[in-house]
Design a protein around this motif. Structure first.
Motif, PDB file in Angstrom:
ATOM      1  N   GLY A 131       3.957   4.168  42.752  1.00 37.13           N
ATOM      2  CA  GLY A 131       2.989   3.372  41.537  1.00 37.13           C
ATOM      3  C   GLY A 131       3.111   3.701  40.360  1.00 37.13           C
ATOM      4  N   THR A 132       2.844   2.768  39.517  1.00 33.69           N
ATOM      5  CA  THR A 132       2.997   3.037  38.059  1.00 33.69           C
ATOM      6  C   THR A 132       1.875   3.993  37.444  1.00 33.69           C
ATOM      7  OG1 THR A 132       1.564   1.131  37.649  1.00 33.69           O
ATOM      8  CG2 THR A 132       3.835   0.595  37.705  1.00 33.69           C
ATOM      9  N   LYS A 133       0.685   4.225  38.127  1.00 33.80           N
ATOM     10  CA  LYS A 133      -0.328   5.078  37.750  1.00 33.80           C
ATOM     11  C   LYS A 133       0.207   6.405  37.746  1.00 33.80           C
ATOM     12  CE  LYS A 133      -4.682   2.312  38.495  1.00 33.80           C
ATOM     13  NZ  LYS A 133      -5.661   2.418  39.063  1.00 33.80           N
ATOM     14  N   ARG A 134       0.656   6.466  39.004  1.00 38.03           N
ATOM     15  CA  ARG A 134       1.184   8.329  39.296  1.00 38.03           C
ATOM     16  C   ARG A 134       2.537   8.380  38.535  1.00 38.03           C
ATOM     17  NH1 ARG A 134      -0.923  10.556  43.711  1.00 38.03           N
ATOM     18  NH2 ARG A 134      -2.417   9.629  44.657  1.00 38.03           N
ATOM     19  N   GLN A 135       3.423   7.268  38.076  1.00 39.42           N
ATOM     20  CA  GLN A 135       4.544   7.727  37.462  1.00 39.42           C
ATOM     21  C   GLN A 135       4.189   7.979  35.849  1.00 39.42           C
ATOM     22  OE1 GLN A 135       6.782   4.123  37.950  1.00 39.42           O
ATOM     23  NE2 GLN A 135       7.531   4.535  39.944  1.00 39.42           N
ATOM     24  N   LEU A 136       3.186   7.190  35.391  1.00 35.32           N
ATOM     25  CA  LEU A 136       2.529   7.718  34.425  1.00 35.32           C
ATOM     26  C   LEU A 136       2.074   9.038  34.069  1.00 35.32           C
ATOM     27  CD1 LEU A 136       1.861   6.621  31.116  1.00 35.32           C
ATOM     28  CD2 LEU A 136      -0.248   5.785  31.918  1.00 35.32           C
ATOM     29  N   PHE A 137       1.438   9.303  35.081  1.00 33.61           N
ATOM     30  CA  PHE A 137       0.886  10.725  35.214  1.00 33.61           C
ATOM     31  C   PHE A 137       1.971  11.871  35.133  1.00 33.61           C
ATOM     32  CE2 PHE A 137      -0.402  14.735  37.632  1.00 33.61           C
ATOM     33  CZ  PHE A 137      -1.230  14.872  37.113  1.00 33.61           C
ATOM     34  N   ALA A 138       3.052  11.516  36.071  1.00 32.67           N
ATOM     35  CA  ALA A 138       4.101  12.669  36.160  1.00 32.67           C
ATOM     36  C   ALA A 138       4.634  12.521  34.797  1.00 32.67           C
ATOM     37  CB  ALA A 138       4.955  12.246  37.149  1.00 32.67           C
ATOM     38  N   ARG A 139       5.030  11.323  34.159  1.00 29.93           N
ATOM     39  CA  ARG A 139       5.818  11.468  33.014  1.00 29.93           C
ATOM     40  C   ARG A 139       5.028  12.105  31.778  1.00 29.93           C
ATOM     41  NH1 ARG A 139       6.298   6.675  32.484  1.00 29.93           N
ATOM     42  NH2 ARG A 139       4.976   5.842  30.877  1.00 29.93           N
ATOM     43  N   MET A 140       3.660  12.071  31.660  1.00 29.29           N
ATOM     44  CA  MET A 140       2.958  12.656  30.608  1.00 29.29           C
ATOM     45  C   MET A 140       2.889  14.159  30.872  1.00 29.29           C
ATOM     46  SD  MET A 140       0.209   9.635  29.391  1.00 29.29           S
ATOM     47  CE  MET A 140       0.025  10.665  27.872  1.00 29.29           C
ATOM     48  N   HIS A 141       2.591  14.398  32.125  1.00 31.12           N
ATOM     49  CA  HIS A 141       2.611  15.735  32.472  1.00 31.12           C
ATOM     50  C   HIS A 141       3.644  16.532  32.327  1.00 31.12           C
ATOM     51  CE1 HIS A 141       2.582  19.400  35.249  1.00 31.12           C
ATOM     52  NE2 HIS A 141       1.195  18.904  35.536  1.00 31.12           N
ATOM     53  N   GLU A 142       4.807  16.286  32.594  1.00 34.53           N
ATOM     54  CA  GLU A 142       5.976  17.048  32.419  1.00 34.53           C
ATOM     55  C   GLU A 142       6.475  17.125  30.870  1.00 34.53           C
ATOM     56  OE1 GLU A 142       8.776  14.796  34.860  1.00 34.53           O
ATOM     57  OE2 GLU A 142       7.844  15.384  36.412  1.00 34.53           O
ATOM     58  N   ALA A 143       5.990  16.103  30.137  1.00 35.62           N
ATOM     59  CA  ALA A 143       6.225  16.014  28.615  1.00 35.62           C
ATOM     60  C   ALA A 143       5.391  17.047  27.939  1.00 35.62           C
ATOM     61  CB  ALA A 143       6.018  14.535  28.331  1.00 35.62           C
ATOM     62  N   PHE A 144       3.941  17.126  28.346  1.00 31.55           N
ATOM     63  CA  PHE A 144       3.404  18.205  27.682  1.00 31.55           C
ATOM     64  C   PHE A 144       3.545  19.447  28.179  1.00 31.55           C
ATOM     65  CE2 PHE A 144      -0.911  19.998  26.825  1.00 31.55           C
ATOM     66  CZ  PHE A 144      -1.072  19.491  25.443  1.00 31.55           C
ATOM     67  N   ARG A 145       3.895  19.576  29.539  1.00 29.56           N
ATOM     68  CA  ARG A 145       4.076  20.995  29.961  1.00 29.56           C
ATOM     69  C   ARG A 145       5.426  21.491  29.190  1.00 29.56           C
ATOM     70  NH1 ARG A 145       5.960  20.080  35.284  1.00 29.56           N
ATOM     71  NH2 ARG A 145       7.801  20.941  34.911  1.00 29.56           N
ATOM     72  N   LYS A 146       6.285  20.631  28.951  1.00 33.39           N
ATOM     73  CA  LYS A 146       7.420  21.128  28.071  1.00 33.39           C
ATOM     74  C   LYS A 146       6.981  22.099  26.789  1.00 33.39           C
ATOM     75  CE  LYS A 146      11.060  18.100  29.773  1.00 33.39           C
ATOM     76  NZ  LYS A 146      11.862  17.014  29.515  1.00 33.39           N
ATOM     77  N   GLY A 181      -3.824  13.614  25.984  1.00 35.58           N
ATOM     78  CA  GLY A 181      -4.288  13.047  27.545  1.00 35.58           C
ATOM     79  C   GLY A 181      -4.849  14.111  28.708  1.00 35.58           C
ATOM     80  N   PHE A 182      -4.610  15.271  28.223  1.00 36.50           N
ATOM     81  CA  PHE A 182      -4.861  16.044  29.372  1.00 36.50           C
ATOM     82  C   PHE A 182      -6.348  17.111  28.717  1.00 36.50           C
ATOM     83  CE2 PHE A 182      -0.856  15.137  30.499  1.00 36.50           C
ATOM     84  CZ  PHE A 182      -1.016  15.085  31.868  1.00 36.50           C
ATOM     85  N   LEU A 183      -7.346  16.536  28.926  1.00 32.04           N
ATOM     86  CA  LEU A 183      -8.443  17.297  28.373  1.00 32.04           C
ATOM     87  C   LEU A 183      -9.076  18.121  29.570  1.00 32.04           C
ATOM     88  CD1 LEU A 183     -10.987  17.347  26.580  1.00 32.04           C
ATOM     89  CD2 LEU A 183     -12.178  15.588  27.881  1.00 32.04           C
TER      90      LEU A 183
END
Length: 373
Positions: free
Chosen positions: A247-262, A193-195
């Motif tokens: 908001g749900t959009k920003r929550q989704l972004f933060a969750r996927m961002h933190e997961a991929f950064r790990k 999801g992070f192109l």
């Protein structure tokens, strides 16, 4: 002394019957085995320190060399190959290959005599001291008992070792990304999801990095970015998580961002597990030393991974490297320079906050769109 070693001393062995590793190992360690047979370590020596008033301690460096040789490099070593790999974090054949290679580029690792005629440290002692400081994170004076090396010699060995590894192997094991690498990274990033995640700042400011062309939320971009935590500035190449997401959009972004950064953090954790010096305080090292330590850890990690995949030796031969060893002096100019002007523009483009906000908003929209699918 076995028959093979006797043959090497007498010069009547047939190299065609030996493997390359066996020949290199015998050539490197035959002097040590010969010295064991000839030197008497019980002869008293009378010396004084090189500085008036300083106490001289004769640590008998030859004993340390002989101990390492008997433990790991003799024809019938005390500790077998699996013990060597566990304690040195690499196979013995790779250690010998590294020793042989850096001796070709740095005479520091070739044993010599000091002003009194006494033998100095061997290349094996110096590399072992450097590796143990790097791998176990121990103080420089902690290697004295086994290596028979004082603190200053251990620090010098570490500094020369890190710089020799970088100079010898950087062109192969820490080269810049090419177009194929960028394309593969973009593809892997897109799957998560992070192109658009890309290469280093310095290469971009100097216009030496491959271009990264991608589209997010119907907007085209040519410069990649890094996923980072909240301590970094808002630059075009830095994509931080959203700490106070609403908001749900920003929550989704933060969750996927933190997961991929790990994933990146785990990769660095693997490096820390192999080189414990990356875990301990580093106030005693200069910025330049830390630069070479970090580079060397990455290079050596890549070399170990490749070696354990049984890659053919000729594909990683140092003889194939073309390293520029020229020492040309820098020419200083105060005239207007188009290249420098472009460098400044690229640097400003990287630090552009509006570009950071734009790509952040596009990523949020893109991830939300994909989640809806």
């Amino acid at each position: 002394m076995n028959n093979l070693t006797k043959a090497i001393f007498n010069g009547n062995f047939d190299e065609s019957l030996l493997s390359d590793d066996a020949i290199i190992m015998m050539q490197l360690f035959a002097p040590q085995q010969q010295r064991i047979q000839t030197l008497s370590l019980n002869q008293p020596t009378i010396r004084v320190g090189s500085i008036s008033g300083h106490r001289y301690i004769n640590c008998v460096r030859v004993k340390g060399d002989e101990q390492i040789y008997r433990d790991y490099f003799a024809d019938n070593p005390v500790y077998p190959e699996e013990y060597f790999r566990r304690r040195f974090r690499m196979r013995r054949s790779l250690f010998v290959s590294i020793l042989h290679d850096i001796q070709q580029v740095n005479e520091y690792f070739i044993q010599s005599r000091d002003a009194t005629g006494a033998f100095g440290l061997t290349g094996v002692q110096e590399i072992t001291a450097a590796l143990w400081i790097l791998q176990y994170g121990v103080p420089a004076d902690a290697v004295d008992k086994y290596i028979r090396s004082d603190e200053s010699a251990a620090i010098s060995a570490l500094n020369f070792f890190t710089r020799s590894i970088v100079a010898t192997y950087e062109a192969v094991y820490l080269r810049s990304l090419n177009e194929a690498n960028i394309a593969r990274l973009l593809q892997e990033g897109e799957q998560c999801g992070f192109l658009g995640m890309s290469s280093l700042f310095v290469e971009l400011t100097r216009e030496r990095a491959p271009t990264a062309n991608y589209t997010i939320n119907n907007h085209a971009y040519t410069m990649g970015y890094y996923l980072v935590d909240g301590i970094y500035p808002c630059w075009a190449m830095i994509m931080k998580t959203i700490s106070q997401h609403q908001g749900t959009k920003r929550q989704l972004f933060a969750r996927m961002h933190e997961a991929f950064r790990k994933d990146v953090e785990r990769a660095f954790g693997v490096l820390q597990a192999r080189f414990n010096i990356l875990r301990v305080p580093v106030r005693g090292w200069s910025d330049e030393d830390l630069y070479y330590i970090m580079k060397m850890c990455i290079i050596l990690h890549n070399m170990i991974i490749e070696d354990e995949r049984d890659i053919p030796e000729n594909k990683r031969s140092v003889a194939q490297l073309q390293i520029d060893t020229s020492n040309t002096r820098c020419q200083v100019s105060r005239d207007s320079n188009e290249e420098y002007a472009q460098f400044v523009l690229n640097r400003q483009r990287i630090r552009f906050i509006e570009a950071h906000n734009a790509i952040c908003n596009d990523l949020i929209a893109q991830l939300w769109s994909r989640a809806g699918e």
